[in-house]
Design a protein around this motif. Structure first.
Motif, PDB file in Angstrom:
ATOM      1  N   LEU A  20      -6.322  12.048 110.493  1.00 55.63           N
ATOM      2  CA  LEU A  20      -5.774  11.250 111.591  1.00 55.63           C
ATOM      3  C   LEU A  20      -5.422   9.851 111.108  1.00 55.63           C
ATOM      4  O   LEU A  20      -4.356   9.316 111.435  1.00 55.63           O
ATOM      5  CB  LEU A  20      -6.785  11.178 112.735  1.00 55.63           C
ATOM      6  N   GLY A  21      -6.313   9.238 110.319  1.00 51.70           N
ATOM      7  CA  GLY A  21      -6.018   7.911 109.789  1.00 51.70           C
ATOM      8  C   GLY A  21      -4.804   7.924 108.881  1.00 51.70           C
ATOM      9  O   GLY A  21      -3.951   7.025 108.944  1.00 51.70           O
ATOM     10  N   ALA A  25       0.697   6.643 108.822  1.00 57.36           N
ATOM     11  CA  ALA A  25       1.904   6.398 108.030  1.00 57.36           C
ATOM     12  C   ALA A  25       3.154   6.866 108.766  1.00 57.36           C
ATOM     13  O   ALA A  25       4.249   6.353 108.536  1.00 57.36           O
ATOM     14  CB  ALA A  25       1.797   7.112 106.678  1.00 57.36           C
ATOM     15  N   PHE A  26       3.018   7.843 109.665  1.00 54.66           N
ATOM     16  CA  PHE A  26       4.139   8.319 110.468  1.00 54.66           C
ATOM     17  C   PHE A  26       4.319   7.493 111.736  1.00 54.66           C
ATOM     18  O   PHE A  26       5.432   7.352 112.233  1.00 54.66           O
ATOM     19  CB  PHE A  26       3.917   9.784 110.888  1.00 54.66           C
ATOM     20  N   MET A  27       3.205   6.954 112.255  1.00 53.81           N
ATOM     21  CA  MET A  27       3.231   6.377 113.595  1.00 53.81           C
ATOM     22  C   MET A  27       3.376   4.862 113.617  1.00 53.81           C
ATOM     23  O   MET A  27       3.811   4.298 114.610  1.00 53.81           O
ATOM     24  CB  MET A  27       1.954   6.761 114.353  1.00 53.81           C
ATOM     25  N   MET A  28       2.990   4.174 112.523  1.00 53.13           N
ATOM     26  CA  MET A  28       2.976   2.716 112.529  1.00 53.13           C
ATOM     27  C   MET A  28       3.829   2.169 111.396  1.00 53.13           C
ATOM     28  O   MET A  28       3.874   2.747 110.306  1.00 53.13           O
ATOM     29  CB  MET A  28       1.541   2.188 112.399  1.00 53.13           C
ATOM     30  N   LYS A  29       4.455   1.051 111.645  1.00 46.80           N
ATOM     31  CA  LYS A  29       5.327   0.446 110.652  1.00 46.80           C
ATOM     32  C   LYS A  29       4.542  -0.282 109.581  1.00 46.80           C
ATOM     33  O   LYS A  29       4.864  -0.213 108.402  1.00 46.80           O
ATOM     34  CB  LYS A  29       6.291  -0.537 111.333  1.00 46.80           C
ATOM     35  N   MET A 172      -1.073   3.820 104.455  1.00 48.51           N
ATOM     36  CA  MET A 172      -0.142   2.795 104.895  1.00 48.51           C
ATOM     37  C   MET A 172       0.290   1.849 103.775  1.00 48.51           C
ATOM     38  O   MET A 172       1.473   1.506 103.682  1.00 48.51           O
ATOM     39  CB  MET A 172      -0.725   2.045 106.090  1.00 48.51           C
ATOM     40  N   PRO A 173      -0.605   1.411 102.853  1.00 49.29           N
ATOM     41  CA  PRO A 173      -0.105   0.635 101.710  1.00 49.29           C
ATOM     42  C   PRO A 173       0.844   1.444 100.820  1.00 49.29           C
ATOM     43  O   PRO A 173       1.792   0.889 100.254  1.00 49.29           O
ATOM     44  CB  PRO A 173      -1.392   0.273 100.956  1.00 49.29           C
ATOM     45  N   MET A 174       0.596   2.751 100.693  1.00 43.78           N
ATOM     46  CA  MET A 174       1.504   3.585  99.912  1.00 43.78           C
ATOM     47  C   MET A 174       2.870   3.653 100.571  1.00 43.78           C
ATOM     48  O   MET A 174       3.908   3.617  99.907  1.00 43.78           O
ATOM     49  CB  MET A 174       0.931   4.994  99.745  1.00 43.78           C
ATOM     50  N   ARG A 175       2.897   3.739 101.895  1.00 44.14           N
ATOM     51  CA  ARG A 175       4.163   3.734 102.621  1.00 44.14           C
ATOM     52  C   ARG A 175       4.864   2.397 102.458  1.00 44.14           C
ATOM     53  O   ARG A 175       6.085   2.342 102.238  1.00 44.14           O
ATOM     54  CB  ARG A 175       3.894   4.031 104.096  1.00 44.14           C
ATOM     55  N   ALA A 176       4.102   1.292 102.544  1.00 37.39           N
ATOM     56  CA  ALA A 176       4.684  -0.039 102.395  1.00 37.39           C
ATOM     57  C   ALA A 176       5.229  -0.266 100.991  1.00 37.39           C
ATOM     58  O   ALA A 176       6.163  -1.058 100.794  1.00 37.39           O
ATOM     59  CB  ALA A 176       3.634  -1.103 102.720  1.00 37.39           C
ATOM     60  N   ALA A 184       2.698   9.536 101.434  1.00 39.30           N
ATOM     61  CA  ALA A 184       1.620   8.627 101.809  1.00 39.30           C
ATOM     62  C   ALA A 184       0.565   9.366 102.628  1.00 39.30           C
ATOM     63  O   ALA A 184      -0.645   9.192 102.428  1.00 39.30           O
ATOM     64  CB  ALA A 184       2.183   7.452 102.604  1.00 39.30           C
ATOM     65  N   PHE A 185       1.010  10.213 103.545  1.00 36.24           N
ATOM     66  CA  PHE A 185       0.089  11.000 104.371  1.00 36.24           C
ATOM     67  C   PHE A 185      -0.725  11.953 103.500  1.00 36.24           C
ATOM     68  O   PHE A 185      -1.938  12.096 103.681  1.00 36.24           O
ATOM     69  CB  PHE A 185       0.876  11.791 105.416  1.00 36.24           C
TER      70      PHE A 185
END
Length: 264
Positions: A20-21, A25-29, A172-176, A184-185
């Motif tokens: 879930l955490g 990466a899909f839900m937040m910028k 999220m850092p991987m997505r950024a 990232a997920f």
């Protein structure tokens, strides 16, 4: 028959928390809301502290009292607790890693990236948490440690809640950094795979470990308390909204205590 099978809960619920955490990466910028993160960290801390006392240490003392006598029952509690905390302390000292929120690496010198060290920090702490779930499940299966199915589910939920921000601080850092949302997920999710593996190993060895089960229970408590003191509380108390972490801790502790007393 319990509403949720404790074996299924113990092996899947914490991993689902990590997933879930990672899905943030899909839900937040950018990142999880600071207020939400602190509330979750505080709540998970309260659950894990209460679970360590009521679901791990106290059953271990009762079990040791029956087999060793009242005067010697304190030995497994003290020895196991210190070994559990010492084990994670040793991991922190020997392994290059980066705690969430830290600006510089800790541990031996390493050329690993900041994201890699965050991933390593989460992964190495997930293994003893998985082992803690395995020990509780082993105690439930053995039947001699006075551990209830409700305790297993409650501990699993507490660790799962803690795993939500941990999955997010990897994905999220991987997505950024420019990775795809799916990549990232996937990396955030994989950091939690060691928990069901660690739990499964302990369950398979339950018969062999039965003579030292009181020590294993308090070892698991020490490992969980180390994570709370070293990771969760400092992160929850940093910066703004630290009062939300305190409120979350109070509700988490009260909920776990109530569950264990009412259903234990």
């Amino acid at each position: 028959m319990p509403l949720i099978d404790p074996l299924v809960a113990g092996l899947t619920i914490p991993f689902l928390g990590t997933m879930l955490g990672a899905s943030f990466a899909f839900m937040m910028k950018d990142k999880m809301s600071n207020a939400v993160e602190k509330l979750l960290l505080g709540f998970a801390s309260g659950v894990m502290v209460a679970a360590s006392v009521w679901s791990l240490i106290m059953p271990a003392v009762d079990m040791a009292r029956d087999s060793m006598g009242p005067s010697a029952a304190v030995i497994p509690a003290v020895v196991g607790l210190l070994l559990g905390m010492g084990f994670l302390l040793l991991i922190d000292i020997l392994t290059p890693h980066l705690h969430p929120g830290a600006a510089t690496p800790e541990g031996p010198s390493s050329k690993l990236s900041r994201t890699s060290m965050l991933s390593l920090a989460v992964t190495i702490h997930n293994l003893p948490e998985g082992m803690a779930i395995g020990v509780v499940l082993a105690g439930l299966i053995d039947g001699s440690a006075d551990i209830s199915a409700a305790s297993v589910v409650a501990i699993s939920l507490g660790i799962a809640i803690q795993n939500i921000p941990e999955g997010a601080i990897i994905s999220m850092p991987m997505r950024a950094a420019g990775n795809s949302r799916r990549r990232a997920f996937a990396y955030g999710t994989l950091s939690g795979i060691v928990e069901p593996i660690g739990a499964g190993i302990i369950i398979l060895l339950a018969g062999v470990l039965r003579p030292v089960l009181p020590y294993m229970l308090t070892f698991a408590a020490g490992a969980m308390l180390y994570v709370v003191v070293e990771e969760l509380i400092p992160e929850a108390s940093r910066g703004k909204h630290s009062n939300l972490a305190t409120i979350g801790f109070a509700f988490g502790f009260a909920l776990m205590m109530a569950l264990d007393i009412a259903l234990g």
